[in-house]
Design a protein around this motif. Structure first.
Motif, PDB file in Angstrom:
ATOM      1  N   VAL A 286      -0.110   9.621  -9.943  1.00  0.00           N
ATOM      2  CA  VAL A 286       0.875   8.550  -9.796  1.00  0.00           C
ATOM      3  C   VAL A 286       1.928   8.931  -8.760  1.00  0.00           C
ATOM      4  O   VAL A 286       2.334   8.101  -7.931  1.00  0.00           O
ATOM      5  CB  VAL A 286       1.522   8.213 -11.158  1.00  0.00           C
ATOM      6  CG1 VAL A 286       2.704   7.269 -10.982  1.00  0.00           C
ATOM      7  CG2 VAL A 286       0.479   7.596 -12.087  1.00  0.00           C
ATOM      8  N   ARG A 287       2.378  10.175  -8.761  1.00  0.00           N
ATOM      9  CA  ARG A 287       3.373  10.619  -7.777  1.00  0.00           C
ATOM     10  C   ARG A 287       2.851  10.475  -6.354  1.00  0.00           C
ATOM     11  O   ARG A 287       3.603  10.102  -5.438  1.00  0.00           O
ATOM     12  CB  ARG A 287       3.775  12.071  -8.038  1.00  0.00           C
ATOM     13  CG  ARG A 287       4.931  12.217  -9.015  1.00  0.00           C
ATOM     14  CD  ARG A 287       5.423  13.648  -9.096  1.00  0.00           C
ATOM     15  NE  ARG A 287       4.587  14.462  -9.971  1.00  0.00           N
ATOM     16  CZ  ARG A 287       3.994  15.585  -9.606  1.00  0.00           C
ATOM     17  NH1 ARG A 287       4.112  16.041  -8.377  1.00  0.00           N
ATOM     18  NH2 ARG A 287       3.268  16.268 -10.480  1.00  0.00           N
TER      19      ARG A 287
ATOM     20  N   LEU B 204       5.995  12.941 -13.941  1.00  0.00           N
ATOM     21  CA  LEU B 204       4.933  11.971 -13.669  1.00  0.00           C
ATOM     22  C   LEU B 204       3.669  12.723 -13.266  1.00  0.00           C
ATOM     23  O   LEU B 204       3.736  13.799 -12.665  1.00  0.00           O
ATOM     24  CB  LEU B 204       5.325  11.023 -12.535  1.00  0.00           C
ATOM     25  CG  LEU B 204       6.603  10.206 -12.697  1.00  0.00           C
ATOM     26  CD1 LEU B 204       6.873   9.417 -11.420  1.00  0.00           C
ATOM     27  CD2 LEU B 204       6.509   9.279 -13.891  1.00  0.00           C
ATOM     28  N   SER B 205       2.527  12.146 -13.561  1.00  0.00           N
ATOM     29  CA  SER B 205       1.264  12.769 -13.170  1.00  0.00           C
ATOM     30  C   SER B 205       1.192  12.887 -11.652  1.00  0.00           C
ATOM     31  O   SER B 205       1.781  12.097 -10.907  1.00  0.00           O
ATOM     32  CB  SER B 205       0.080  11.946 -13.681  1.00  0.00           C
ATOM     33  OG  SER B 205      -0.017  10.716 -12.979  1.00  0.00           O
TER      34      SER B 205
ATOM     35  N   SER C  20       2.746   7.795 -17.297  1.00  0.00           N
ATOM     36  CA  SER C  20       3.546   7.927 -16.079  1.00  0.00           C
ATOM     37  C   SER C  20       4.009   6.551 -15.588  1.00  0.00           C
ATOM     38  O   SER C  20       5.167   6.376 -15.190  1.00  0.00           O
ATOM     39  CB  SER C  20       2.735   8.632 -14.983  1.00  0.00           C
ATOM     40  OG  SER C  20       2.414   9.951 -15.363  1.00  0.00           O
TER      41      SER C  20
ATOM     42  N   ASP D 264      -1.794   9.268 -16.679  1.00  0.00           N
ATOM     43  CA  ASP D 264      -1.371   8.304 -15.655  1.00  0.00           C
ATOM     44  C   ASP D 264      -0.735   7.078 -16.307  1.00  0.00           C
ATOM     45  O   ASP D 264       0.229   6.506 -15.770  1.00  0.00           O
ATOM     46  CB  ASP D 264      -2.556   7.863 -14.800  1.00  0.00           C
ATOM     47  CG  ASP D 264      -3.101   8.974 -13.928  1.00  0.00           C
ATOM     48  OD1 ASP D 264      -2.402   9.986 -13.724  1.00  0.00           O
ATOM     49  OD2 ASP D 264      -4.241   8.836 -13.446  1.00  0.00           O
TER      50      ASP D 264
ATOM     51  N   SER E 216      11.226  13.233 -17.090  1.00  0.00           N
ATOM     52  CA  SER E 216      11.034  12.546 -15.812  1.00  0.00           C
ATOM     53  C   SER E 216       9.693  12.874 -15.166  1.00  0.00           C
ATOM     54  O   SER E 216       9.379  12.355 -14.086  1.00  0.00           O
ATOM     55  CB  SER E 216      12.152  12.923 -14.839  1.00  0.00           C
ATOM     56  OG  SER E 216      12.103  14.306 -14.514  1.00  0.00           O
TER      57      SER E 216
ATOM     58  N   ARG F 144       3.357   6.943  -5.197  1.00  0.00           N
ATOM     59  CA  ARG F 144       4.607   6.314  -5.653  1.00  0.00           C
ATOM     60  C   ARG F 144       5.158   5.309  -4.646  1.00  0.00           C
ATOM     61  O   ARG F 144       5.571   4.211  -5.016  1.00  0.00           O
ATOM     62  CB  ARG F 144       5.645   7.408  -5.943  1.00  0.00           C
ATOM     63  CG  ARG F 144       6.952   6.881  -6.514  1.00  0.00           C
ATOM     64  CD  ARG F 144       6.767   6.352  -7.926  1.00  0.00           C
ATOM     65  NE  ARG F 144       7.966   5.694  -8.404  1.00  0.00           N
ATOM     66  CZ  ARG F 144       8.247   4.412  -8.235  1.00  0.00           C
ATOM     67  NH1 ARG F 144       7.391   3.632  -7.569  1.00  0.00           N
ATOM     68  NH2 ARG F 144       9.341   3.887  -8.710  1.00  0.00           N
TER      69      ARG F 144
ATOM     70  N   ARG G  82       6.712   5.392 -17.777  1.00  0.00           N
ATOM     71  CA  ARG G  82       7.981   6.043 -17.438  1.00  0.00           C
ATOM     72  C   ARG G  82       8.654   5.400 -16.223  1.00  0.00           C
ATOM     73  O   ARG G  82       9.863   5.521 -16.041  1.00  0.00           O
ATOM     74  CB  ARG G  82       7.747   7.534 -17.190  1.00  0.00           C
ATOM     75  CG  ARG G  82       7.629   8.334 -18.479  1.00  0.00           C
ATOM     76  CD  ARG G  82       7.496   9.817 -18.241  1.00  0.00           C
ATOM     77  NE  ARG G  82       7.811  10.548 -19.471  1.00  0.00           N
ATOM     78  CZ  ARG G  82       7.730  11.863 -19.608  1.00  0.00           C
ATOM     79  NH1 ARG G  82       7.337  12.603 -18.588  1.00  0.00           N
ATOM     80  NH2 ARG G  82       8.055  12.436 -20.752  1.00  0.00           N
ATOM     81  N   LEU G  83       7.872   4.711 -15.400  1.00  0.00           N
ATOM     82  CA  LEU G  83       8.437   3.968 -14.279  1.00  0.00           C
ATOM     83  C   LEU G  83       8.887   2.575 -14.693  1.00  0.00           C
ATOM     84  O   LEU G  83       9.340   1.799 -13.851  1.00  0.00           O
ATOM     85  CB  LEU G  83       7.413   3.873 -13.149  1.00  0.00           C
ATOM     86  CG  LEU G  83       7.041   5.203 -12.478  1.00  0.00           C
ATOM     87  CD1 LEU G  83       5.927   4.986 -11.453  1.00  0.00           C
ATOM     88  CD2 LEU G  83       8.259   5.839 -11.818  1.00  0.00           C
TER      89      LEU G  83
END
Length: 274
Positions: free
Chosen positions: A41-42, A37-38, A69, A66, A35, A45, A72-73
């Motif tokens: 990116v976080r 994330l860079s 990440s 990134d 789960s 968000r 992953r979204l």
């Protein structure tokens, strides 16, 4: 005359192994936590919104942290960078994470030719990308060319005011151009922006600044609609060594009077639909 891309590419090619090994890029966390994330990116968000199912392209993606990440979204991501070693690592990282993604080696200005016109729901660009490009209008035309009607641009970047500053004895000093110039700033520096003990041999780079007005105008002249600009008092790296303090989220601010400096910004725009 040596092409700026050749100079900069040699520098970035050499940085890749050091960046992969550095804790600053958190490759181990990506591999151990499905789960993760860079930090970049976080940070954005909530502004990024829903990207699941959308086709996105990350320009100047470097080693792909990134980019994966965003995958992953739920986005269907393509990454593009002019450094072949960087793309080799990005492909390897995506494969090790079990993500189906496309990565291409190409200059950012050639992205439409390489990836296809009007093919993407969003274009993403992260920290420290625009300074490597001499012509912001040409970049905006590439972004517009990549986007489908209704597609959007999402970018977080170092603030052009930050790029004008050098670290003084006690306070930052304005030393460098705010606006785009015909000639680059030529740097010869041995370090990099993340923790590493590697000593680099290819140390010369050519860079340009671009003012906020120039960026927004370029976006509009390329046929996109400017939507929002959010300025931040922090950056995800120690941009002014000795003058900044890191918080718990990996963001750095001026230790004294952090509200005096816009260090980064998030900009959004969209291409009008039919």
């Amino acid at each position: 005359m040596t092409d700026y891309r050749d100079v900069n590419r040699a520098n970035w090619d050499e940085r890749v192994p050091a960046h992969v090994a550095s804790p600053g890029y958190h490759v181990r966390q990506f591999l151990s936590d499905s789960s993760y994330l860079s930090e970049v990116v976080r940070f954005d968000r909530s502004r990024l919104g829903q990207v699941s199912g959308l086709r996105g392209v990350h320009l100047q993606c470097h080693i792909g942290t990134d980019t994966v990440s965003l995958a992953r979204l739920g986005a269907r991501m393509t990454g593009l960078d002019f450094s072949e070693p960087a793309i080799e690592h990005a492909r390897s990282l995506a494969e090790r994470l079990g993500l189906s993604m496309e990565f291409q080696v190409a200059d950012a200005y050639d992205a439409v030719e390489v990836l296809g016109a009007a093919a993407y729901d969003f274009v993403y660009t992260g920290i420290g990308a625009l300074c490597w490009l001499p012509d912001i209008r040409r970049w905006a035309e590439v972004v517009s060319g990549l986007l489908k009607p209704g597609g959007r641009l999402f970018i977080r970047e170092g603030h052009p005011m930050l790029w004008t500053l050098g670290a003084g004895a006690e306070v930052p000093e304005v030393r460098y151009p705010y606006f785009e110039t015909a000639e680059p700033l030529v740097w010869d520096e041995g370090g990099t922006y993340v923790q590493t003990e590697v000593e680099f041999s290819t140390t010369v780079t050519h860079e340009w600044n671009h003012g906020l007005g120039e960026i927004i105008t370029a976006v509009q002249q390329a046929g996109m609609v400017f939507d929002s600009l959010t300025e931040h008092d922090s950056a995800p790296w120690d941009a002014l060594p000795g003058l900044m303090t890191e918080d718990a989220d990996g963001e750095w601010r001026l230790t004294v009077n952090p509200h005096h400096l816009a260090a980064t910004y998030t900009l959004q725009a969209h291409k009008p639909g039919h």
